[in-house]
Motif scaffolding. Structure first.
Motif, PDB file in Angstrom:
ATOM      1  N   ASN A   1      19.489   5.626 -11.206  1.00  0.00           N
ATOM      2  CA  ASN A   1      20.371   5.711 -10.048  1.00  0.00           C
ATOM      3  C   ASN A   1      19.755   6.678  -9.049  1.00  0.00           C
ATOM      4  OD1 ASN A   1      22.619   4.003 -10.642  1.00  0.00           O
ATOM      5  ND2 ASN A   1      23.151   5.441 -12.269  1.00  0.00           N
ATOM      6  N   PRO A   2      20.181   6.572  -7.765  1.00  0.00           N
ATOM      7  CA  PRO A   2      19.670   7.546  -6.793  1.00  0.00           C
ATOM      8  C   PRO A   2      19.919   8.976  -7.288  1.00  0.00           C
ATOM      9  CG  PRO A   2      20.844   5.793  -5.670  1.00  0.00           C
ATOM     10  CD  PRO A   2      21.048   5.562  -7.142  1.00  0.00           C
ATOM     11  N   GLY A   3      18.891   9.799  -7.192  1.00  0.00           N
ATOM     12  CA  GLY A   3      19.016  11.189  -7.611  1.00  0.00           C
ATOM     13  C   GLY A   3      18.669  11.443  -9.068  1.00  0.00           C
ATOM     14  N   ASP A   4      18.602  10.398  -9.897  1.00  0.00           N
ATOM     15  CA  ASP A   4      18.181  10.606 -11.290  1.00  0.00           C
ATOM     16  C   ASP A   4      16.732  11.080 -11.331  1.00  0.00           C
ATOM     17  OD1 ASP A   4      20.561   9.806 -12.418  1.00  0.00           O
ATOM     18  OD2 ASP A   4      19.877   7.773 -12.888  1.00  0.00           O
ATOM     19  N   VAL A   5      16.398  11.740 -12.436  1.00  0.00           N
ATOM     20  CA  VAL A   5      15.037  12.233 -12.599  1.00  0.00           C
ATOM     21  C   VAL A   5      14.221  11.250 -13.439  1.00  0.00           C
ATOM     22  CG1 VAL A   5      13.681  14.019 -13.805  1.00  0.00           C
ATOM     23  CG2 VAL A   5      15.542  14.675 -12.257  1.00  0.00           C
ATOM     24  N   ALA A   6      12.988  11.047 -13.030  1.00  0.00           N
ATOM     25  CA  ALA A   6      12.027  10.268 -13.816  1.00  0.00           C
ATOM     26  C   ALA A   6      10.838  11.178 -14.118  1.00  0.00           C
ATOM     27  CB  ALA A   6      11.565   9.050 -13.028  1.00  0.00           C
ATOM     28  N   LEU A   7      10.523  11.340 -15.386  1.00  0.00           N
ATOM     29  CA  LEU A   7       9.384  12.179 -15.765  1.00  0.00           C
ATOM     30  C   LEU A   7       8.117  11.328 -15.763  1.00  0.00           C
ATOM     31  CD1 LEU A   7      11.038  14.050 -18.793  1.00  0.00           C
ATOM     32  CD2 LEU A   7      10.789  14.877 -16.431  1.00  0.00           C
ATOM     33  N   ALA A   8       7.075  11.854 -15.140  1.00  0.00           N
ATOM     34  CA  ALA A   8       5.824  11.100 -15.041  1.00  0.00           C
ATOM     35  C   ALA A   8       4.659  12.022 -15.348  1.00  0.00           C
ATOM     36  CB  ALA A   8       5.671  10.529 -13.628  1.00  0.00           C
ATOM     37  N   THR A   9       3.787  11.570 -16.231  1.00  0.00           N
ATOM     38  CA  THR A   9       2.632  12.384 -16.580  1.00  0.00           C
ATOM     39  C   THR A   9       1.713  12.535 -15.358  1.00  0.00           C
ATOM     40  OG1 THR A   9       1.684  10.356 -17.444  1.00  0.00           O
ATOM     41  CG2 THR A   9       2.583  11.899 -19.041  1.00  0.00           C
ATOM     42  N   ASP A  10       1.171  13.721 -15.226  1.00  0.00           N
ATOM     43  CA  ASP A  10       0.338  14.098 -14.072  1.00  0.00           C
ATOM     44  C   ASP A  10      -0.940  14.756 -14.592  1.00  0.00           C
ATOM     45  OD1 ASP A  10      -0.766  15.192 -11.767  1.00  0.00           O
ATOM     46  OD2 ASP A  10       0.778  16.732 -11.545  1.00  0.00           O
TER      47      ASP A  10
ATOM     48  N   SER B   1      13.290   3.477  -6.222  1.00  0.00           N
ATOM     49  CA  SER B   1      14.688   3.428  -6.670  1.00  0.00           C
ATOM     50  C   SER B   1      15.477   4.631  -6.168  1.00  0.00           C
ATOM     51  CB  SER B   1      14.745   3.385  -8.197  1.00  0.00           C
ATOM     52  OG  SER B   1      14.277   2.159  -8.662  1.00  0.00           O
ATOM     53  N   ASP B   2      14.945   5.344  -5.207  1.00  0.00           N
ATOM     54  CA  ASP B   2      15.602   6.539  -4.660  1.00  0.00           C
ATOM     55  C   ASP B   2      15.874   7.587  -5.737  1.00  0.00           C
ATOM     56  OD1 ASP B   2      15.581   5.454  -2.113  1.00  0.00           O
ATOM     57  OD2 ASP B   2      17.505   4.454  -2.414  1.00  0.00           O
ATOM     58  N   ALA B   3      15.075   7.579  -6.785  1.00  0.00           N
ATOM     59  CA  ALA B   3      15.186   8.595  -7.819  1.00  0.00           C
ATOM     60  C   ALA B   3      14.189   9.710  -7.520  1.00  0.00           C
ATOM     61  CB  ALA B   3      14.924   7.986  -9.189  1.00  0.00           C
ATOM     62  N   THR B   4      14.206  10.750  -8.355  1.00  0.00           N
ATOM     63  CA  THR B   4      13.348  11.904  -8.130  1.00  0.00           C
ATOM     64  C   THR B   4      12.289  11.980  -9.219  1.00  0.00           C
ATOM     65  OG1 THR B   4      15.263  13.038  -7.241  1.00  0.00           O
ATOM     66  CG2 THR B   4      13.359  14.417  -7.806  1.00  0.00           C
ATOM     67  N   PRO B   5      11.040  11.672  -8.884  1.00  0.00           N
ATOM     68  CA  PRO B   5      10.005  11.831  -9.906  1.00  0.00           C
ATOM     69  C   PRO B   5       9.701  13.310 -10.140  1.00  0.00           C
ATOM     70  CG  PRO B   5       9.058  10.998  -7.844  1.00  0.00           C
ATOM     71  CD  PRO B   5      10.521  11.137  -7.622  1.00  0.00           C
TER      72      PRO B   5
ATOM     73  N   ARG C   1      17.141  21.581 -18.548  1.00  0.00           N
ATOM     74  CA  ARG C   1      18.030  21.035 -17.508  1.00  0.00           C
ATOM     75  C   ARG C   1      17.419  19.782 -16.889  1.00  0.00           C
ATOM     76  NH1 ARG C   1      18.520  25.920 -15.093  1.00  0.00           N
ATOM     77  NH2 ARG C   1      17.389  25.109 -13.305  1.00  0.00           N
ATOM     78  N   VAL C   2      16.122  19.864 -16.611  1.00  0.00           N
ATOM     79  CA  VAL C   2      15.414  18.693 -16.058  1.00  0.00           C
ATOM     80  C   VAL C   2      15.420  17.549 -17.072  1.00  0.00           C
ATOM     81  CG1 VAL C   2      13.162  17.854 -15.260  1.00  0.00           C
ATOM     82  CG2 VAL C   2      13.981  20.120 -14.560  1.00  0.00           C
ATOM     83  N   ALA C   3      15.179  17.892 -18.330  1.00  0.00           N
ATOM     84  CA  ALA C   3      15.142  16.845 -19.371  1.00  0.00           C
ATOM     85  C   ALA C   3      16.498  16.154 -19.482  1.00  0.00           C
ATOM     86  CB  ALA C   3      14.730  17.452 -20.715  1.00  0.00           C
ATOM     87  N   ARG C   4      17.579  16.917 -19.324  1.00  0.00           N
ATOM     88  CA  ARG C   4      18.922  16.302 -19.402  1.00  0.00           C
ATOM     89  C   ARG C   4      19.202  15.378 -18.218  1.00  0.00           C
ATOM     90  NH1 ARG C   4      20.520  21.108 -21.943  1.00  0.00           N
ATOM     91  NH2 ARG C   4      21.068  22.075 -19.954  1.00  0.00           N
ATOM     92  N   GLN C   5      18.617  15.691 -17.051  1.00  0.00           N
ATOM     93  CA  GLN C   5      18.807  14.827 -15.870  1.00  0.00           C
ATOM     94  C   GLN C   5      17.905  13.593 -15.914  1.00  0.00           C
ATOM     95  OE1 GLN C   5      17.740  17.853 -12.983  1.00  0.00           O
ATOM     96  NE2 GLN C   5      19.771  17.671 -12.047  1.00  0.00           N
ATOM     97  N   ALA C   6      16.905  13.636 -16.779  1.00  0.00           N
ATOM     98  CA  ALA C   6      15.908  12.558 -16.783  1.00  0.00           C
ATOM     99  C   ALA C   6      16.459  11.334 -17.500  1.00  0.00           C
ATOM    100  CB  ALA C   6      14.631  13.043 -17.458  1.00  0.00           C
ATOM    101  N   LYS C   7      16.146  10.160 -16.956  1.00  0.00           N
ATOM    102  CA  LYS C   7      16.581   8.908 -17.581  1.00  0.00           C
ATOM    103  C   LYS C   7      15.394   8.147 -18.156  1.00  0.00           C
ATOM    104  CE  LYS C   7      20.932   9.180 -16.627  1.00  0.00           C
ATOM    105  NZ  LYS C   7      21.382   8.944 -15.267  1.00  0.00           N
TER     106      LYS C   7
END
Ligand code: PLP
Length: 393
Positions: A114-123, A136-140, A161-167
């Motif tokens: 959903n908009p504002g959800d967090v997506a974790l991405a390896t960098d 998807s208007d989410a936050t990477p 906290r970030v992990a809990r927001q991540a989908k």
């Protein structure tokens, strides 16, 4: 025209930029060797092309395919997963064709985020892990990969906290751009992390087929408990020299696959059936060629590593994928080394920063050019590259 804000947040795809620079130089008569992009130089194996030619003339195969995929395609993926990875899949509910994993990786975000959800991405990582969530208007949120941890994310260092927001969390091994592979219990820890924080793991298994030195890449789904929290993208692009065909599958969690199917019935109308059947031929009859390709890439890897070390670059020897991930020497950045190699040797490579901020300080050389070109690149590196001469671009 006023565009959606998300378009402004999307970068221009890195390789589109490299291609423009190469085209400009070639137009000026400069013979640039492109080691920037990962796209196998060999043609698709002949059995696969023969199946396409044969099935393409069958008029019953010319109509809209179903998004679900033909039974033949889903069963070929299922049998392949059982034999190759020891993973049991249900071809009815746990397998879906996608039009290349890039399409799948981008669109699966709309199913989960959903908009504002967090997506974790390896960098560093494949750019779609960040740009898919943006669409998807989410936050990477980028999780840095460090060489001392074999380019595996430090899961315990992720803020809870970030992990809990991540989908969703995007990972992929053998890894582009670093060539890192999994040889420890990382997948077990990742599955435990996903259960703990209730997020979906998306494993991008684009290089499962391309490994060296006896290493055999696993499927994430072979990890106990993975199917409850994960899907995996398996692509035919790199292993079977099929990048142009747009053939891949997403497998794993049935609920996610069903929601993804629902989305895709509204986006595309499935994969052309002759391509599905040619992919069946790849999985059932062309696997013998995959080892030959690994031998080709491995030879190129060793040639290029030797040349780069000869001019003072600390090139590693990866066990998977088709790239060398090379740290830049003191006094350089990824951008300055990329410019120097283009100016001195007329070889295009990619700046590691294109794969995320943690890629700064590295450059990536691709092994997917014809042997003659690779030999010419080796010659140019040996004869012309001098890291002590500042660039004159
Ligand atoms: C090449 C590549 C892909 C794209 O695969 P397609 O199936 O051709 O879309 C996906 N992920 C990674 C890491 C890649 O390098």
């Amino acid at each position: 025209m006023e565009f959606a804000k998300r378009v402004g947040r999307l970068p221009i795809y890195h390789f589109a930029q490299i291609e423009n620079e190469i085209a400009a130089r070639r137009a000026a008569g400069i013979d640039v060797i492109n080691l920037g992009i990962g796209d196998p130089d060999y043609p698709t194996f002949p059995e696969i092309v023969a199946t396409l030619q044969e099935v393409a003339s069958d008029r019953t195969r010319h109509h809209y395919p179903t998004n679900k995929g033909t039974r033949e395609f889903r069963e070929a993926i299922t049998d392949f997963y059982q034999e190759r990875f020891g993973v049991a899949l249900d071809p009815e509910t746990e397998v879906l064709p996608v039009l290349g994993s890039k399409e799948g990786l981008a669109h699966i975000c709309s199913v989960i985020l959903n908009p504002g959800d967090v997506a974790l991405a390896t960098d560093p990582g494949y750019p779609v892990y960040v740009n898919g969530p943006i669409m998807s208007d989410a936050t990477p949120v980028r999780i840095p990969l460090r060489p001392d941890l074999d380019y595996q994310p430090d899961l315990e260092a992720i803020d809870s906290r970030v992990a809990r927001q991540a989908k969703i969390i995007f990972v992929g091994y053998p890894h582009n751009p670093t060539g890192a592979v999994i040889e420890n219990d990382f997948f077990e820890r990742l599955v435990e992390f996903a259960h703990r924080y209730q997020l979906l793991i998306v494993h991008d298994n684009a290089y499962a087929d391309i490994t060296y030195d006896g290493y055999v890449a696993p499927s994430l789904l072979a990890t106990p408990g993975a199917k409850e929290v994960a899907v995996e993208f398996y692509s035919l692009s790199k292993g079977y020299n099929m990048t142009g065909w747009r053939s891949a599958a997403v497998v794993g969690n049935a609920e996610v696959i069903s929601a993804f199917w629902r989305l895709k019935t509204n986006v595309d109308s499935g994969m052309f059936e002759p391509i599905q059947l040619a992919s069946v031929t790849a999985l059932r009859q062309a696997r013998k060629h995959v080892q030959e390709m690994c031998d080709v890439y491995c030879r190129r890897r060793d040639r290029l590593v030797e040349a780069l070390r000869g001019v003072g670059l600390q090139a590693p020897t990866p066990k998977g994928a088709i790239y060398l991930w090379v740290p830049v020497p003191a006094g350089h950045t990824g951008a300055s080394l990329t410019a120097l190699i283009l100016a001195q040797a007329e070889i295009a490579i990619s700046d590691g920063a294109a794969y995320g901020p943690a890629g700064e300080g590295h450059v990536r050389f691709s092994l997917s050019v014809a042997d003659e070109q690779l030999e010419e690149a080796v010659r140019r590196i040996e004869e012309r590259v001098d890291l002590n001469i500042p660039e004159h671009v």
